[in-house]
Design an enzyme around this catalytic site. Structure first.
Site, PDB file in Angstrom:
ATOM      1  N   LYS A   1       4.213  20.362 -18.125  1.00  0.00           N
ATOM      2  CA  LYS A   1       5.314  19.324 -17.446  1.00  0.00           C
ATOM      3  C   LYS A   1       5.430  18.094 -17.758  1.00  0.00           C
ATOM      4  O   LYS A   1       5.975  17.107 -17.410  1.00  0.00           O
ATOM      5  CB  LYS A   1       5.301  19.515 -15.687  1.00  0.00           C
ATOM      6  CG  LYS A   1       5.188  20.734 -15.070  1.00  0.00           C
ATOM      7  CD  LYS A   1       5.518  20.676 -13.489  1.00  0.00           C
ATOM      8  CE  LYS A   1       4.348  20.167 -12.793  1.00  0.00           C
ATOM      9  NZ  LYS A   1       4.548  20.128 -11.418  1.00  0.00           N
TER      10      LYS A   1
ATOM     11  N   LYS B   1       3.161  15.715 -17.411  1.00  0.00           N
ATOM     12  CA  LYS B   1       2.878  14.776 -16.325  1.00  0.00           C
ATOM     13  C   LYS B   1       1.562  14.793 -16.514  1.00  0.00           C
ATOM     14  O   LYS B   1       0.620  15.573 -16.791  1.00  0.00           O
ATOM     15  CB  LYS B   1       3.021  15.543 -14.976  1.00  0.00           C
ATOM     16  CG  LYS B   1       4.530  15.178 -14.345  1.00  0.00           C
ATOM     17  CD  LYS B   1       4.580  15.726 -12.702  1.00  0.00           C
ATOM     18  CE  LYS B   1       5.798  15.196 -12.086  1.00  0.00           C
ATOM     19  NZ  LYS B   1       5.687  15.341 -10.906  1.00  0.00           N
TER      20      LYS B   1
HETATM   21  N1  C2G Z   1       9.907  15.067  -3.510  1.00  0.00           N
HETATM   22  C1  C2G Z   1      10.665  14.564  -2.334  1.00  0.00           C
HETATM   23  N2  C2G Z   1      10.964  13.374  -2.184  1.00  0.00           N
HETATM   24  C2  C2G Z   1      10.261  12.536  -3.169  1.00  0.00           C
HETATM   25  C3  C2G Z   1       9.513  12.977  -3.960  1.00  0.00           C
HETATM   26  C4  C2G Z   1       9.063  14.194  -4.298  1.00  0.00           C
HETATM   27  O1  C2G Z   1      11.448  15.454  -1.672  1.00  0.00           O
HETATM   28  N3  C2G Z   1      10.724  10.922  -3.061  1.00  0.00           N
HETATM   29  C5  C2G Z   1       9.532  16.631  -3.394  1.00  0.00           C
HETATM   30  C6  C2G Z   1       9.897  17.205  -4.793  1.00  0.00           C
HETATM   31  O2  C2G Z   1      11.387  17.571  -4.703  1.00  0.00           O
HETATM   32  C7  C2G Z   1       9.090  18.517  -4.676  1.00  0.00           C
HETATM   33  C8  C2G Z   1       7.742  17.752  -3.972  1.00  0.00           C
HETATM   34  O3  C2G Z   1       8.346  16.765  -3.369  1.00  0.00           O
HETATM   35  O4  C2G Z   1       9.766  19.478  -4.110  1.00  0.00           O
HETATM   36  C9  C2G Z   1       6.600  17.492  -4.822  1.00  0.00           C
HETATM   37  O5  C2G Z   1       7.116  16.743  -6.098  1.00  0.00           O
HETATM   38  P1  C2G Z   1       6.134  16.622  -7.270  1.00  0.00           P
HETATM   39  O6  C2G Z   1       5.003  16.488  -7.035  1.00  0.00           O
HETATM   40  O7  C2G Z   1       6.786  15.411  -8.205  1.00  0.00           O
HETATM   41  O8  C2G Z   1       6.556  18.089  -7.840  1.00  0.00           O
HETATM   42  P2  C2G Z   1       7.209  18.321  -9.270  1.00  0.00           P
HETATM   43  O9  C2G Z   1       6.889  17.744 -10.509  1.00  0.00           O
HETATM   44  O10 C2G Z   1       8.680  18.317  -9.143  1.00  0.00           O
HETATM   45  O11 C2G Z   1       6.729  19.948  -9.421  1.00  0.00           O
HETATM   46  O12 C2G Z   1       7.210  24.479 -10.284  1.00  0.00           O
HETATM   47  C10 C2G Z   1       7.688  23.383  -9.313  1.00  0.00           C
HETATM   48  C11 C2G Z   1       6.893  22.156  -9.932  1.00  0.00           C
HETATM   49  O13 C2G Z   1       5.715  22.278  -9.960  1.00  0.00           O
HETATM   50  C12 C2G Z   1       7.523  21.110  -9.079  1.00  0.00           C
END
Ligand code: C2G
Length: 129
Positions: A44, A46
């Site tokens: 990803k 990341k």
């Molecule tokens: N999130 C949120 N508000 C934020 C930050 C994050 O609602 N201010 C939500 C994201 O939309 C996600 C969850 O928190 O549903 C986790 O965010 P991340 O750890 O950034 O996940 P991500 O990198 O989007 O990974 O297969 C799906 C991926 O693994 C999602």
């Protein structure tokens, strides 16, 4: 028992993450989090500050979370939903529409992201302290 699943990296856990987990849990009685492994994070593009084990430990301490499983691939969601008998898949709406193919297997819900907070913002803010 109504089971909900969501996925993410959940690095430097913050109130936006907790807000998502709290609301996701409202769709059922049991919440599974598919937590991105360090290797999947690399896919990803990341780089989490905390290792998978530490991010898992923190998530397991959250009252809304009932189980944490590793997220190793993009493709595992369908199998996870079937294997864990999941009723509802929930993600933040930055993913709006991206997982609609899962509607064949369970409810798919996209929840509004929490504005003004992100792991990236935390890292940037700390650099400017
Ligand atoms: N999130 C949120 N508000 C934020 C930050 C994050 O609602 N201010 C939500 C994201 O939309 C996600 C969850 O928190 O549903 C986790 O965010 P991340 O750890 O950034 O996940 P991500 O990198 O989007 O990974 O297969 C799906 C991926 O693994 C999602």
């Amino acid at each position: 028992m109504r089971k909900v699943i969501t996925y993410g990296t959940y690095d430097l856990l913050h109130y936006g993450h907790v807000n998502l987990l709290r609301r996701a849990k409202e769709y059922g009685d049991y919440l599974i989090v598919g937590l991105s492994t360090d290797e999947f994070n690399a896919l990803k593009n990341k780089k989490a500050k905390y290792s998978y084990e530490h991010r898992k430990m923190i998530l397991e301490a959250i009252r809304y979370v009932d189980e944490v499983i590793p997220e190793k691939t993009w493709e595992q969601k369908k199998d996870d939903i079937i294997k864990h008998n999941v009723d509802c898949f929930v993600m933040g709406d930055d993913w709006e529409g991206k997982f609609d193919d899962l509607k064949e297997y369970c409810e798919v819900i996209y929840l509004p992201r929490t504005i003004g907070i992100s792991t990236t913002k935390i890292k940037k803010d700390l650099l400017s302290v």
